[in-house]
Design an enzyme around this catalytic site. Structure first.
Site, PDB file in Angstrom:
ATOM      1  N   CYS A 225      23.472  27.528  40.357  1.00 34.42           N
ATOM      2  CA  CYS A 225      22.758  28.601  40.435  1.00 34.42           C
ATOM      3  C   CYS A 225      22.499  29.214  38.900  1.00 34.42           C
ATOM      4  CB  CYS A 225      22.992  29.679  41.586  1.00 34.42           C
ATOM      5  SG  CYS A 225      21.938  30.618  42.357  1.00 34.42           S
TER       6      CYS A 225
ATOM      7  N   LYS B  78      61.759  43.500  61.094  1.00 36.72           N
ATOM      8  CA  LYS B  78      61.503  44.888  61.899  1.00 36.72           C
ATOM      9  C   LYS B  78      60.318  44.720  62.985  1.00 36.72           C
ATOM     10  CE  LYS B  78      64.991  47.435  60.865  1.00 36.72           C
ATOM     11  NZ  LYS B  78      65.840  47.860  61.861  1.00 36.72           N
TER      12      LYS B  78
ATOM     13  N   GLU C 262      28.495  24.562  47.452  1.00 31.40           N
ATOM     14  CA  GLU C 262      29.748  24.751  47.736  1.00 31.40           C
ATOM     15  C   GLU C 262      29.947  25.416  49.395  1.00 31.40           C
ATOM     16  OE1 GLU C 262      28.321  26.479  45.589  1.00 31.40           O
ATOM     17  OE2 GLU C 262      28.555  28.502  45.575  1.00 31.40           O
TER      18      GLU C 262
ATOM     19  N   ASP D  71      41.949  51.804  63.052  1.00 27.14           N
ATOM     20  CA  ASP D  71      40.617  52.392  62.188  1.00 27.14           C
ATOM     21  C   ASP D  71      39.704  52.925  63.012  1.00 27.14           C
ATOM     22  OD1 ASP D  71      41.930  50.904  60.227  1.00 27.14           O
ATOM     23  OD2 ASP D  71      40.468  49.104  60.111  1.00 27.14           O
ATOM     24  N   ILE D  72      39.218  54.176  62.305  1.00 21.74           N
ATOM     25  CA  ILE D  72      38.197  54.890  63.295  1.00 21.74           C
ATOM     26  C   ILE D  72      37.082  54.006  63.369  1.00 21.74           C
ATOM     27  CG2 ILE D  72      36.510  56.692  63.162  1.00 21.74           C
ATOM     28  CD1 ILE D  72      38.742  58.412  61.671  1.00 21.74           C
TER      29      ILE D  72
ATOM     30  N   PRO E  46      56.634  48.202  63.940  1.00 20.55           N
ATOM     31  CA  PRO E  46      55.083  48.020  63.814  1.00 20.55           C
ATOM     32  C   PRO E  46      54.413  47.253  64.827  1.00 20.55           C
ATOM     33  CG  PRO E  46      56.580  47.793  61.726  1.00 20.55           C
ATOM     34  CD  PRO E  46      57.565  47.529  62.702  1.00 20.55           C
ATOM     35  N   THR E  47      54.878  46.074  65.180  1.00 23.60           N
ATOM     36  CA  THR E  47      54.227  45.069  66.010  1.00 23.60           C
ATOM     37  C   THR E  47      54.346  45.871  67.375  1.00 23.60           C
ATOM     38  OG1 THR E  47      55.049  43.219  65.077  1.00 23.60           O
ATOM     39  CG2 THR E  47      54.428  42.947  67.214  1.00 23.60           C
TER      40      THR E  47
ATOM     41  N   GLU F 102      15.840  38.160  33.479  1.00 26.70           N
ATOM     42  CA  GLU F 102      17.060  38.892  34.171  1.00 26.70           C
ATOM     43  C   GLU F 102      17.961  39.300  32.943  1.00 26.70           C
ATOM     44  OE1 GLU F 102      19.335  36.748  36.864  1.00 26.70           O
ATOM     45  OE2 GLU F 102      20.820  38.509  37.422  1.00 26.70           O
TER      46      GLU F 102
ATOM     47  N   HIS G 105      23.542  26.730  46.078  1.00 23.29           N
ATOM     48  CA  HIS G 105      24.838  26.530  46.225  1.00 23.29           C
ATOM     49  C   HIS G 105      25.514  25.615  47.075  1.00 23.29           C
ATOM     50  CE1 HIS G 105      25.383  30.522  44.478  1.00 23.29           C
ATOM     51  NE2 HIS G 105      24.199  30.887  44.882  1.00 23.29           N
TER      52      HIS G 105
ATOM     53  N   TYR H 285      34.218  43.067  43.596  1.00 23.94           N
ATOM     54  CA  TYR H 285      35.426  43.652  43.349  1.00 23.94           C
ATOM     55  C   TYR H 285      35.736  44.093  44.930  1.00 23.94           C
ATOM     56  CZ  TYR H 285      35.484  43.255  38.483  1.00 23.94           C
ATOM     57  OH  TYR H 285      35.396  42.602  37.398  1.00 23.94           O
TER      58      TYR H 285
HETATM   59  N1  GLN Z   1      21.122  35.808  38.954  1.00 25.99           N
HETATM   60  C1  GLN Z   1      20.658  34.732  39.141  1.00 25.99           C
HETATM   61  C2  GLN Z   1      19.268  34.667  39.928  1.00 25.99           C
HETATM   62  O1  GLN Z   1      19.057  35.913  40.798  1.00 25.99           O
HETATM   63  C3  GLN Z   1      21.373  33.802  39.725  1.00 25.99           C
HETATM   64  C4  GLN Z   1      21.964  33.813  41.061  1.00 25.99           C
HETATM   65  C5  GLN Z   1      23.225  33.299  41.454  1.00 25.99           C
HETATM   66  O2  GLN Z   1      23.541  32.641  40.710  1.00 25.99           O
HETATM   67  N2  GLN Z   1      23.726  33.326  42.841  1.00 25.99           N
HETATM   68  O3  GLN Z   1      18.360  34.024  40.210  1.00 25.99           O
END
Ligand code: GLN
Length: 530
Positions: free
Chosen positions: A381, A188, A509, A148-149, A191-192, A405, A507, A54
């Protein structure tokens, strides 16, 4: 001899500074130059690994195991280079280094201060990026907004880099929002002007201004910015809102930004076109087919949490003449009763990475549904761990099978910590991270898709498949098609009798590129299109 481009942001955050920097990188790469990219994040966390999605969206992982800002994903996809640890610098990292040195007595009794000690450490990371990558150009994005500080030490460091180098070796790009008055199209520029001036007060004069606005920036507005900010008219670039983010480099090119930069930095381009990229985008825009993918996760209202997965799906889609429609399914809402309705009309189901118990019941139902109805499934994963839990519970009848887990007291801990994995008090940086080798079994779907015997993929997880269940699970028809031999770990599984049911512990991706979609995503999309 490396040249440096620094990208700062003004007026507001979130206007696409990362994409702007990445687009400049792509244009320079298209002209035959080597490019490395780097991001400064002014927060005090050492890395975003411990932050909630988030707060931060996706955590991107580099091949050498750095947990980084999602902008690095954009960089890699645009410039098509694998980045490294030095590409991601945070205030937490910089201070940790300086404090370690102070404790070791490296500062010889001097008072340790923001200037020069913190700023020196920041400068070192820029020079280190140049030295390690040997790139013609290093592009560094400074996170946050001018004023920003917490950004101050970074701005001071890049000012010093400018004064330490020849003028023709350093370039400042400033990205700004040009707002309109609500209810009108009146742009406007104030601001720029203010943002430019506040940058000047830190000793930095922007060479190029990239504007973002709700409406088209008119010529007189550009003339006004040029006059007030003392930046030549041709150095004011409009970042129009486009359908495909990969169009941004083309929009920039049409305004001549690449030639302007090459000229300013006195760089010789090795060739003079970005035709490949342009053709790619043209092709993507002509995609005619449609494919509906259900993405089952916990953060479905927060699309940035899965940004590399989204892009990997789009990349694979476009390269198969298809527009991917991602249907966001909140795992917590899936029940036995509504599962059929939930996945009505879906051509494929993907369960991406995740942590913790919340939503896992719904994910297991998603895997079961895909498996029983033979809908293409890709598990990433957590998505692999979930698929194995589903198979154990629902096909092998191992009641209560789980990951420790999710259920520390499960009678069948099919996903577990390794024996040598001691409980660690530190949450940050203690996962299996970055590239690991994986051997691909012959005569498997994985081998057909990768077309290789050995691959390297990036990881980010704590738990692993428990090898003591291998025999049983194999009997249920699961093929272990990817294995890490050194650690004896399962990395890819598949079901032979299904159209497409594959899952991996890593992963994929992170390695997908628009011009080179990832093999697993491509296989998944192709199966979903059938
Ligand atoms: N929670 C799982 C683990 O820690 C998978 C982690 C994930 O999907 N990146 O192994």
């Amino acid at each position: 001899m490396t040249k440096f481009i620094f990208v700062t942001g003004g007026v507001v955050s979130g206007i696409g500074k990362g994409i702007a920097g990445a687009s400049i990188g792509r244009l320079l790469k298209s002209r035959g130059l080597s490019v490395f990219m780097q991001k400064f994040d002014p927060y005090i966390n050492v890395d975003p690994g411990t932050m909630s999605p988030y707060q931060h969206g996706e955590v991107f992982v580099t091949k050498d195991g750095a947990e980084t800002d999602l902008d690095l994903g954009h960089y890699e996809r645009f410039i098509d280079e694998e980045l490294t640890k030095v590409a991601s610098i945070t205030t937490g990292k910089v201070y940790s280094k300086v404090i370690d040195k102070e404790r070791r007595g490296d500062y010889n009794g001097s008072t340790v201060q923001v200037i020069p000690h913190i700023t020196d450490e920041i400068k070192k990371s820029v020079y280190k990026a140049a030295e390690q990558s040997k790139a013609d150009v290093v592009i560094t994005e400074i996170g946050g907004t001018v004023g920003d500080i917490e950004s101050l030490p970074y701005l001071e460091a890049i000012r010093q880099i400018h004064s330490e180098n020849k003028a023709e070796d350093v370039l400042f790009v400033h990205t700004v929002l040009v707002p309109t008055i609500p209810g009108t199209t009146e742009l406007k520029t104030k601001p720029t002007q203010h943002s430019f001036k506040s940058l000047m007060s830190y000793g930095i004069k922007a060479d190029i201004i990239i504007t973002r606005a709700e409406v088209e920036i008119t010529d007189d507005i550009k003339a006004k910015i040029s006059l007030f900010c003392d930046v030549p008219r041709e150095a004011i670039v409009e970042s129009k809102t486009v359908d495909l983010i990969y169009e941004v480099p083309i929009v920039f090119h049409e305004q001549g930004i690449d030639d302007y930069i090459l000229n300013k930095l006195n760089l010789e381009p090795k060739h003079d076109s970005n035709k490949d990229w342009q053709n790619m985008v043209e092709r993507f825009k002509k995609a005619t087919k449609k494919v509906n993918i259900a993405l089952v996760g916990k953060y479905t209202e927060l699309h940035d949490a899965y940004i590399s997965v989204n892009q990997a799906l789009y990349d694979a889609g476009y390269n198969n003449d298809a527009v991917v429609k991602i249907n966001w399914i909140n795992a917590e809402m899936i029940t036995e009763e509504n599962v059929e309705k939930t996945f009505e009309g879906m051509d494929g189901i993907i369960v991406p990475g995740g942590f913790g118990k919340r939503g896992t019941d719904g994910m297991i139902l998603a895997s079961k549904y895909a498996r029983e109805k033979d809908i293409p499934y890709l598990g990433i994963c957590y998505g692999m761990q979930i698929a194995l839990i589903d198979i154990c519970r629902n096909k092998l009848g191992l009641k209560g099978a789980s990951s420790t887990e999710i259920d520390p007291d499960t009678p069948y801990p099919i996903i577990d910590l390794l024996e040598n994995q001691r409980p660690n008090d530190n949450l940050g940086g203690t996962l299996r991270l970055g590239n690991y080798e994986c051997l691909i079994e012959k005569d498997t779907k994985a081998h057909e898709l990768y077309g290789e015997d050995v691959i390297f993929e990036r990881h980010r997880h704590r738990y692993e498949f428990n090898n003591s269940f291998r025999g049983q699970i194999r009997k249920a028809g699961v093929v272990f098609s990817g294995i890490n031999e050194d650690l004896d770990l399962v990395e890819i599984i598949e079901l032979k009798d299904k159209k497409f049911f594959m899952a991996c512990q890593f992963h994929p991706e992170f390695k997908s590129r628009p011009n080179r979609p990832h093999a697993l995503f491509e296989g998944f999309i192709k199966a979903s299109l059938k």
